[in-house]
Design a protein around this motif. Structure first.
Motif, PDB file in Angstrom:
ATOM      1  N   SER A   1       0.809  -1.220   0.000  1.00  0.00           N
ATOM      2  CA  SER A   1       0.000   0.000   0.000  1.00  0.00           C
ATOM      3  C   SER A   1       0.843   1.271   0.000  1.00  0.00           C
ATOM      4  O   SER A   1       0.422   2.298  -0.544  1.00  0.00           O
ATOM      5  N   TYR A   2       2.041   1.222   0.576  1.00  0.00           N
ATOM      6  CA  TYR A   2       2.903   2.402   0.556  1.00  0.00           C
ATOM      7  C   TYR A   2       3.274   2.775  -0.876  1.00  0.00           C
ATOM      8  O   TYR A   2       3.371   3.943  -1.230  1.00  0.00           O
ATOM      9  N   THR A   3       3.515   1.774  -1.693  1.00  0.00           N
ATOM     10  CA  THR A   3       3.874   2.004  -3.094  1.00  0.00           C
ATOM     11  C   THR A   3       2.661   2.447  -3.912  1.00  0.00           C
ATOM     12  O   THR A   3       2.796   3.207  -4.859  1.00  0.00           O
ATOM     13  N   CYS A   4       1.485   1.970  -3.521  1.00  0.00           N
ATOM     14  CA  CYS A   4       0.251   2.349  -4.226  1.00  0.00           C
ATOM     15  C   CYS A   4      -0.208   3.766  -3.901  1.00  0.00           C
ATOM     16  O   CYS A   4      -1.005   4.347  -4.641  1.00  0.00           O
ATOM     17  N   GLY A   5       0.259   4.314  -2.791  1.00  0.00           N
ATOM     18  CA  GLY A   5      -0.247   5.611  -2.353  1.00  0.00           C
ATOM     19  C   GLY A   5      -1.617   5.488  -1.707  1.00  0.00           C
ATOM     20  O   GLY A   5      -2.455   6.384  -1.812  1.00  0.00           O
ATOM     21  N   TYR A   6      -1.826   4.383  -1.007  1.00  0.00           N
ATOM     22  CA  TYR A   6      -3.104   4.063  -0.351  1.00  0.00           C
ATOM     23  C   TYR A   6      -3.506   5.164   0.626  1.00  0.00           C
ATOM     24  O   TYR A   6      -2.786   5.468   1.571  1.00  0.00           O
ATOM     25  N   GLY A   7      -4.633   5.822   0.362  1.00  0.00           N
ATOM     26  CA  GLY A   7      -5.168   6.823   1.276  1.00  0.00           C
ATOM     27  C   GLY A   7      -4.327   8.064   1.447  1.00  0.00           C
ATOM     28  O   GLY A   7      -4.559   8.854   2.367  1.00  0.00           O
ATOM     29  N   ILE A   8      -3.376   8.293   0.567  1.00  0.00           N
ATOM     30  CA  ILE A   8      -2.412   9.378   0.771  1.00  0.00           C
ATOM     31  C   ILE A   8      -3.032  10.766   0.633  1.00  0.00           C
ATOM     32  O   ILE A   8      -2.513  11.749   1.152  1.00  0.00           O
ATOM     33  N   ASP A   9      -4.162  10.867  -0.066  1.00  0.00           N
ATOM     34  CA  ASP A   9      -4.840  12.161  -0.204  1.00  0.00           C
ATOM     35  C   ASP A   9      -5.942  12.351   0.836  1.00  0.00           C
ATOM     36  O   ASP A   9      -6.720  13.310   0.752  1.00  0.00           O
ATOM     37  N   ALA A  10      -6.026  11.462   1.811  1.00  0.00           N
ATOM     38  CA  ALA A  10      -7.028  11.609   2.876  1.00  0.00           C
ATOM     39  C   ALA A  10      -6.701  12.834   3.726  1.00  0.00           C
ATOM     40  O   ALA A  10      -5.538  13.224   3.871  1.00  0.00           O
ATOM     41  N   LYS A  11      -7.726  13.432   4.292  1.00  0.00           N
ATOM     42  CA  LYS A  11      -7.529  14.619   5.127  1.00  0.00           C
ATOM     43  C   LYS A  11      -6.983  14.269   6.503  1.00  0.00           C
ATOM     44  O   LYS A  11      -6.409  15.112   7.185  1.00  0.00           O
ATOM     45  N   SER A  12      -7.175  12.997   6.904  1.00  0.00           N
ATOM     46  CA  SER A  12      -6.714  12.553   8.219  1.00  0.00           C
ATOM     47  C   SER A  12      -6.338  11.081   8.147  1.00  0.00           C
ATOM     48  O   SER A  12      -6.904  10.331   7.341  1.00  0.00           O
ATOM     49  N   ARG A  13      -5.405  10.656   8.994  1.00  0.00           N
ATOM     50  CA  ARG A  13      -5.023   9.249   9.033  1.00  0.00           C
ATOM     51  C   ARG A  13      -6.159   8.380   9.549  1.00  0.00           C
ATOM     52  O   ARG A  13      -6.151   7.167   9.385  1.00  0.00           O
ATOM     53  N   LEU A  14      -7.160   9.005  10.151  1.00  0.00           N
ATOM     54  CA  LEU A  14      -8.307   8.274  10.671  1.00  0.00           C
ATOM     55  C   LEU A  14      -9.426   8.131   9.641  1.00  0.00           C
ATOM     56  O   LEU A  14     -10.398   7.415   9.885  1.00  0.00           O
ATOM     57  N   GLU A  15      -9.287   8.796   8.521  1.00  0.00           N
ATOM     58  CA  GLU A  15     -10.327   8.747   7.492  1.00  0.00           C
ATOM     59  C   GLU A  15     -10.386   7.357   6.856  1.00  0.00           C
ATOM     60  O   GLU A  15      -9.358   6.772   6.534  1.00  0.00           O
ATOM     61  N   ARG A  16     -11.573   6.856   6.655  1.00  0.00           N
ATOM     62  CA  ARG A  16     -11.752   5.546   6.047  1.00  0.00           C
ATOM     63  C   ARG A  16     -11.310   5.589   4.590  1.00  0.00           C
ATOM     64  O   ARG A  16     -11.555   6.565   3.883  1.00  0.00           O
ATOM     65  N   PHE A  17     -10.663   4.519   4.114  1.00  0.00           N
ATOM     66  CA  PHE A  17     -10.140   4.503   2.743  1.00  0.00           C
ATOM     67  C   PHE A  17     -11.254   4.549   1.711  1.00  0.00           C
ATOM     68  O   PHE A  17     -12.315   3.944   1.872  1.00  0.00           O
ATOM     69  N   SER A  18     -10.984   5.269   0.639  1.00  0.00           N
ATOM     70  CA  SER A  18     -11.826   5.243  -0.549  1.00  0.00           C
ATOM     71  C   SER A  18     -10.913   5.400  -1.755  1.00  0.00           C
ATOM     72  O   SER A  18      -9.824   5.988  -1.650  1.00  0.00           O
ATOM     73  N   PRO A  19     -11.297   4.897  -2.930  1.00  0.00           N
ATOM     74  CA  PRO A  19     -10.436   5.016  -4.113  1.00  0.00           C
ATOM     75  C   PRO A  19     -10.072   6.460  -4.454  1.00  0.00           C
ATOM     76  O   PRO A  19      -8.996   6.724  -4.991  1.00  0.00           O
ATOM     77  N   GLU A  20     -10.951   7.405  -4.100  1.00  0.00           N
ATOM     78  CA  GLU A  20     -10.682   8.809  -4.405  1.00  0.00           C
ATOM     79  C   GLU A  20      -9.429   9.330  -3.719  1.00  0.00           C
ATOM     80  O   GLU A  20      -8.796  10.278  -4.201  1.00  0.00           O
TER      81      GLU A  20
END
Length: 205
Positions: free
Chosen positions: A151-170
């Motif tokens: 997931s680090y290589t995929c950029g999983y959740g990297i544009d989330a506003k918070s580390r607590l935000e639930r993952f979404s493809p966006e």
């Protein structure tokens, strides 16, 4: 912002996705004249003149793409495009940008932000307007890097506003991952073989 735009232009030049003037970076599969891929960060470069650029493509799920216009890749793309559905025509470039630009030839880079589990893309063709023309895009760079990761290589959740935000493809964005950053630093093209939750030594949970 995201955009999904349909176009009804009368096209002068239509080329298949497999045309040699289009340069793909990443693992792709050619099926007739169509090009398919699902790995995260797969991207292509395409050069054209004219006032519009569209691609006709099919998607097994919903995916998101970074788009850069007349510039190298960066952490922040010019546009983010949301795509879904079968045999869909997507306008890649904001017509207002092209109307204001004085460039004779434009080069566009389109990168898959989302990873393989979000579905496969199949590109059928590209088209420009009745006065447009396609040119050879920038060839593959001398430096080629391959990253194998999770997931680090995929950029999983990297544009989330918070580390607590639930993952979404966006909120997934391969361009802001360490792989994207390292590749830009060295002026290299890169391929990411990565899937969230799947590690080299062990998987998540």
């Amino acid at each position: 912002a995201t955009a999904l735009l349909l176009t009804t232009h009368v096209f002068a030049e239509v080329i298949p996705a497999s045309d040699s003037r289009v340069v793909y970076v990443g693992r792709t599969q050619v099926e007739g004249t169509a090009v398919s891929f699902d790995w995260t960060a797969t991207y292509f470069r395409i050069a054209f003149s004219g006032k519009s650029l569209t691609m006709r493509a099919s998607y097994t799920k919903k995916n998101y793409y970074n788009v850069w216009i007349n510039s190298p890749t960066s952490a922040a793309p010019h546009r983010i495009i949301e795509v879904a559905g079968n045999d869909t025509v997507i306008e890649l470039i904001d017509p207002m940008y092209l109307k204001k630009s004085r460039r004779a030839v434009h080069e566009v880079i389109v990168q898959k932000r989302t990873e393989g589990e979000q579905g496969k893309t199949t590109i059928h063709e590209f088209a420009t307007d009745k006065r447009g023309k396609f040119f050879q895009a920038e060839p593959l760079k001398v430096r080629q890097l391959e990253f194998i990761g999770d997931s680090y290589t995929c950029g999983y959740g990297i544009d989330a506003k918070s580390r607590l935000e639930r993952f979404s493809p966006e909120t997934e964005n391969a361009s802001r991952s360490y792989a994207g950053i390292v590749s830009r630093y060295f002026g290299a093209d890169y391929v990411a073989i990565a899937h969230s939750g799947m590690g080299i030594a062990r998987n998540y949970n």
